[in-house]
Write an enzyme that holds these catalytic residues in place. Structure first.
Site, PDB file in Angstrom:
ATOM      1  N   ASP A 223       0.817  -1.225   0.000  1.00 34.44           N
ATOM      2  CA  ASP A 223       0.000   0.000   0.000  1.00 34.44           C
ATOM      3  C   ASP A 223       0.847   1.271   0.000  1.00 34.44           C
ATOM      4  OD1 ASP A 223      -2.269  -1.679   0.236  1.00 34.44           O
ATOM      5  OD2 ASP A 223      -1.922  -1.799   2.388  1.00 34.44           O
TER       6      ASP A 223
ATOM      7  N   HIS B 284      -4.232  -2.291  -6.031  1.00 33.41           N
ATOM      8  CA  HIS B 284      -3.458  -1.117  -6.422  1.00 33.41           C
ATOM      9  C   HIS B 284      -4.454  -0.038  -6.815  1.00 33.41           C
ATOM     10  CE1 HIS B 284       0.360  -3.595  -7.502  1.00 33.41           C
ATOM     11  NE2 HIS B 284      -0.117  -3.847  -6.312  1.00 33.41           N
TER      12      HIS B 284
ATOM     13  N   GLY C  47     -11.548  -3.527   2.713  1.00 29.21           N
ATOM     14  CA  GLY C  47     -12.159  -2.341   3.308  1.00 29.21           C
ATOM     15  C   GLY C  47     -11.822  -2.175   4.780  1.00 29.21           C
TER      16      GLY C  47
HETATM   17  P1  GDP Z   1      -0.309   0.057  -3.765  1.00 28.94           P
HETATM   18  O1  GDP Z   1      -0.910  -1.246  -3.434  1.00 28.94           O
HETATM   19  O2  GDP Z   1       1.138   0.156  -3.417  1.00 28.94           O
HETATM   20  O3  GDP Z   1      -0.576   0.479  -5.164  1.00 28.94           O
HETATM   21  O4  GDP Z   1      -1.003   1.134  -2.840  1.00 28.94           O
HETATM   22  P2  GDP Z   1      -2.558   1.383  -2.582  1.00 28.94           P
HETATM   23  O5  GDP Z   1      -3.210   1.688  -3.832  1.00 28.94           O
HETATM   24  O6  GDP Z   1      -3.148   0.331  -1.739  1.00 28.94           O
HETATM   25  O7  GDP Z   1      -2.486   2.624  -1.597  1.00 28.94           O
HETATM   26  C1  GDP Z   1      -2.068   3.819  -1.957  1.00 28.94           C
HETATM   27  C2  GDP Z   1      -3.202   4.813  -1.741  1.00 28.94           C
HETATM   28  O8  GDP Z   1      -2.643   6.097  -1.739  1.00 28.94           O
HETATM   29  C3  GDP Z   1      -4.216   4.853  -2.858  1.00 28.94           C
HETATM   30  O9  GDP Z   1      -5.463   5.229  -2.342  1.00 28.94           O
HETATM   31  C4  GDP Z   1      -3.676   5.907  -3.810  1.00 28.94           C
HETATM   32  O10 GDP Z   1      -4.671   6.554  -4.588  1.00 28.94           O
HETATM   33  C5  GDP Z   1      -3.095   6.864  -2.838  1.00 28.94           C
HETATM   34  N1  GDP Z   1      -1.939   7.614  -3.272  1.00 28.94           N
HETATM   35  C6  GDP Z   1      -0.865   7.204  -3.997  1.00 28.94           C
HETATM   36  N2  GDP Z   1       0.049   8.205  -4.067  1.00 28.94           N
HETATM   37  C7  GDP Z   1      -0.465   9.229  -3.341  1.00 28.94           C
HETATM   38  C8  GDP Z   1       0.011  10.517  -2.974  1.00 28.94           C
HETATM   39  O11 GDP Z   1       1.106  10.935  -3.316  1.00 28.94           O
HETATM   40  N3  GDP Z   1      -0.809  11.271  -2.184  1.00 28.94           N
HETATM   41  C9  GDP Z   1      -2.023  10.858  -1.745  1.00 28.94           C
HETATM   42  N4  GDP Z   1      -2.731  11.657  -0.963  1.00 28.94           N
HETATM   43  N5  GDP Z   1      -2.483   9.631  -2.040  1.00 28.94           N
HETATM   44  C10 GDP Z   1      -1.718   8.847  -2.827  1.00 28.94           C
END
Ligand code: GDP
Length: 425
Positions: free
Chosen positions: A12, A40, A304
Site C-alpha cells: 500500500d 493497487h 475495506g
Molecule cells: P499500492 O498497493 O502500493 O498500489 O497502494 P494502494 O493503492 O493500496 O495505496 C495507496 C493509496 O494512496 C491509494 O489510495 C492511492 O490513490 C493513494 N496515493 C498514492 N500516491 C499518493 C500521494 O502521493 N498522495 C495521496 N494523498 N495519495 C496517494
C-alpha cells in the site's frame, strides 16, 4: 530496458499510482507475483480504480499487460475486473496470461477461510483470497498450470481425481466440511478455460523477443519487502516473494536485464494483517492519520478494513530498500503529512537495551522499541506543486533526512493521488 516498481514496506505504498504514471512510457507491464489479495489504487482520467490482479498498464492502449507465471491467477477475479473496466468506459486492454501461470482453484479460497477459522485467535489476518493454499499446492506439485486446461480431457480428469483425494481428506478430517466432486471441479475448469482462452500465451517467448528488441518493460510488484516470504516478518508475510529479483522468475526475464529498481516508500507507515510493526501508533493520533491518509483514508482496497498506522520507519525502510536492490526511491503520499506541526520518524530500534540500526529477524523484532526523532512539519497543502525547489523548506528537509538515513536517492516524489501529482528531482 526492464524496470521494476516494488514496495519497501508492508504494501500500500502507492505502487499502482507510480506504475500508472510510468506505464505512459512503457510497452509492457507485468505482474509477476501475488494475486487478488491486495489492491493497487489508481486515479486517472477514467476515475478511481482498485486493480487487484490486472497490471496497472491497462489504461493505456499502447501497453501490453502480462500476467506472469508467478501470479496466483484467479479466473473469477480476472473476468470481474475486465468487466468492471469495460463498464466504466475504459477501452478493452491488451492482456496476455502466461500459460505457465497457475490457477487459484475454488477450494483454495475455501481452505483459506477454513484455516483462518481453525486458527481463530492465532490467525494471519488473511484476505481469504486463497493465496496461501494456492502457493502451498504449487510447490507441492498439485497446482493446475493454465496449459493443463488445454490438455486432453482424460489427463485433466485424472489429475483432478488425484488432487481431490488429498483435498477431500483434509476437508472431512481436519475441517469437518462437505467434500467436492470430481465433476464439479472439472466443469469449473472447463468454464475457466473458455473464459481465458483468448488471452493465454507463451509469455516467456513473447518477453524473450521483447527484451531482445529493447522494449520498455515494467515489472509491477505487489505488497512490499516486509511481506516477502523470505525477507519479511515471517510468518506474518505473504506467500510469495515480493522482491524485484523475483521478477526474473515470476515473469521469465534474465535477472541482469532488470536495470532499474524503483522502490516505493510511503512518507508514513501503514500495514494490514497481524505482525510486527515497531513504529505503530494508536488512538486518536492513528485515527487522524488513517482518516487523512492515501486517497480517501487508509482502508484495505480488497477488504475495506482499517489499516494499522505508524510513523515512517527508517530502519525497516532502509532494510526494505536494500532487500529490493533499489536504484531510486519514489517517496509517496507526502501531501498527507501537511496537517502536522511536528512529524515523528523512527530512526533506530532499542533492542535489549542497545540501539540497533539494522532490521532484525522476527524473533528479535518482537522485542524492538522505536527510537523516534521529531522533525518540524510544513503545515500547508503541497498538492499542485510541480518543482522540487517550490516545496516548503521543512518538507524538503523531511525528504532529505529520509534520503540520508536510507542511503539511496529519492528521485520521484508523489504529492497527491493523481497522475499529475508527481515531482522528479
Ligand atoms: P499500492 O498497493 O502500493 O498500489 O497502494 P494502494 O493503492 O493500496 O495505496 C495507496 C493509496 O494512496 C491509494 O489510495 C492511492 O490513490 C493513494 N496515493 C498514492 N500516491 C499518493 C500521494 O502521493 N498522495 C495521496 N494523498 N495519495 C496517494
Amino acid at each position: 530496458m526492464v524496470k521494476a516498481i516494488v514496495g519497501a514496506n508492508w504494501g500500500d505504498e502507492g505502487k499502482g499510482k507510480i506504475t500508472d504514471v510510468m506505464a505512459a512510457q512503457s510497452d509492457i507491464v507485468i505482474r509477476f507475483q501475488g494475486g487478488s489479495n491486495a489492491g493497487h489504487t489508481i486515479v486517472n482520467n477514467y476515475g478511481k480504480f482498485a486493480l487487484h490482479q490486472l497490471p496497472s498498464g491497462v489504461f493505456y492502449d499502447h501497453v501490453t499487460n502480462i500476467i506472469g507465471n508467478g501470479v496466483a491467477f484467479s479466473v473469477e477475479n480476472f473476468v470481474k475486473e475486465m468487466k468492471s473496466l469495460q463498464e466504466r468506459g475504459v477501452p478493452k486492454p491488451h492482456v496476455l496470461i502466461s500459460d505457465r501461470a497457475q490457477i487459484v482453484m475454488p477450494y483454495h479460497v475455501q481452505f483459506d477461510v477454513y484455516e483462518e477459522e481453525r486458527l481463530s485467535s492465532r490467525q494471519f489476518g488473511s484476505t481469504k483470497s486463497g493465496i496461501a493454499p494456492f502457493y502451498a499446492d504449487k510447490v507441492s506439485k498439485i497446482g493446475f498450470q493454465i496449459n493443463e486446461l488445454f490438455d486432453d480431457e482424460e489427463s485433466l480428469r485424472d489429475k483432478v481425481s488425484h488432487v481431490l483425494e488429498l483435498k477431500n481428506a483434509t476437508l472431512k478430517g481436519l475441517y469437518c466440511k462437505d467434500t467436492m466432486s470430481e465433476k464439479e471441479i472439472f466443469d469449473k475448469l472447463m468454464e475457466y478455460k473458455e473464459q481465458i482462452a483468448p488471452y493465454v500465451a507463451d509469455t516467456f517467448d513473447y518477453l524473450y523477443h521483447a527484451v531482445k528488441q529493447g522494449k520498455n518493460i515494467l515489472l509491477e510488484g505487489q505488497l512490499g519487502a516486509l511481506k516477502d516470504t523470505d525477507f519479511g516478518i515471517y510468518p506474518m508475510v505473504t506467500s510469495s516473494n515480493t522482491i524485484a529479483g523475483y521478477g526474473a522468475v515470476g515473469a521469465g526475464i534474465p535477472p541482469y536485464e532488470i536495470k532499474e529498481i524503483i522502490t516505493v516508500v510511503k512518507a508514513y507507515s501503514s500495514a494490514v494483517g497481524a505482525g510486527e510493526f515497531v513504529s505503530e501508533i494508536f488512538g486518536e493520533e492513528a485515527d487522524e492519520l488513517r482518516r487523512r491518509g492515501g486517497d480517501g483514508g487508509e482502508y484495505g482496497a480488497t477488504t475495506g478494513r482499517p489499516r494499522r498506522m505508524g510513523w515512517l520507519d527508517l530502519v525497516a525502510t532502509r532494510y526494505g530498500c536494500r532487500v529490493q536492490g533499489t536504484t531510486t526511491i519514489a517517496f509517496t503520499v507526502l501531501d498527507v503529512l501537511g496537517y502536522l506541526s511536528e512529524i515523528p520518524v523512527c530512526v533506530g530500534y532499542e533492542l535489549d537495551g542497545k540501539r540497533v540500526d539494522a532490521f532484525p529477524s522476527t524473533t528479535k523484532l518482537k522485542r524492538a522499541k522505536p527510537i523516534l526523532e521529531v522533525l518540524p512539519g510544513w503545515k500547508c497543502d503541497i498538492r499542485g506543486i510541480k518543482r522540487y525547489e517550490d516545496l516548503p523548506e521543512n518538507c524538503r528537509r523531511y525528504i532529505e533526512f529520509a534520503e540520508k538515513e536510507i542511503g539511496i536517492p529519492i528521485g520521484i516524489i508523489s504529492n497527491g493521488p493523481s497522475r499529475d501529482d508527481i515531482i522528479y528531482r
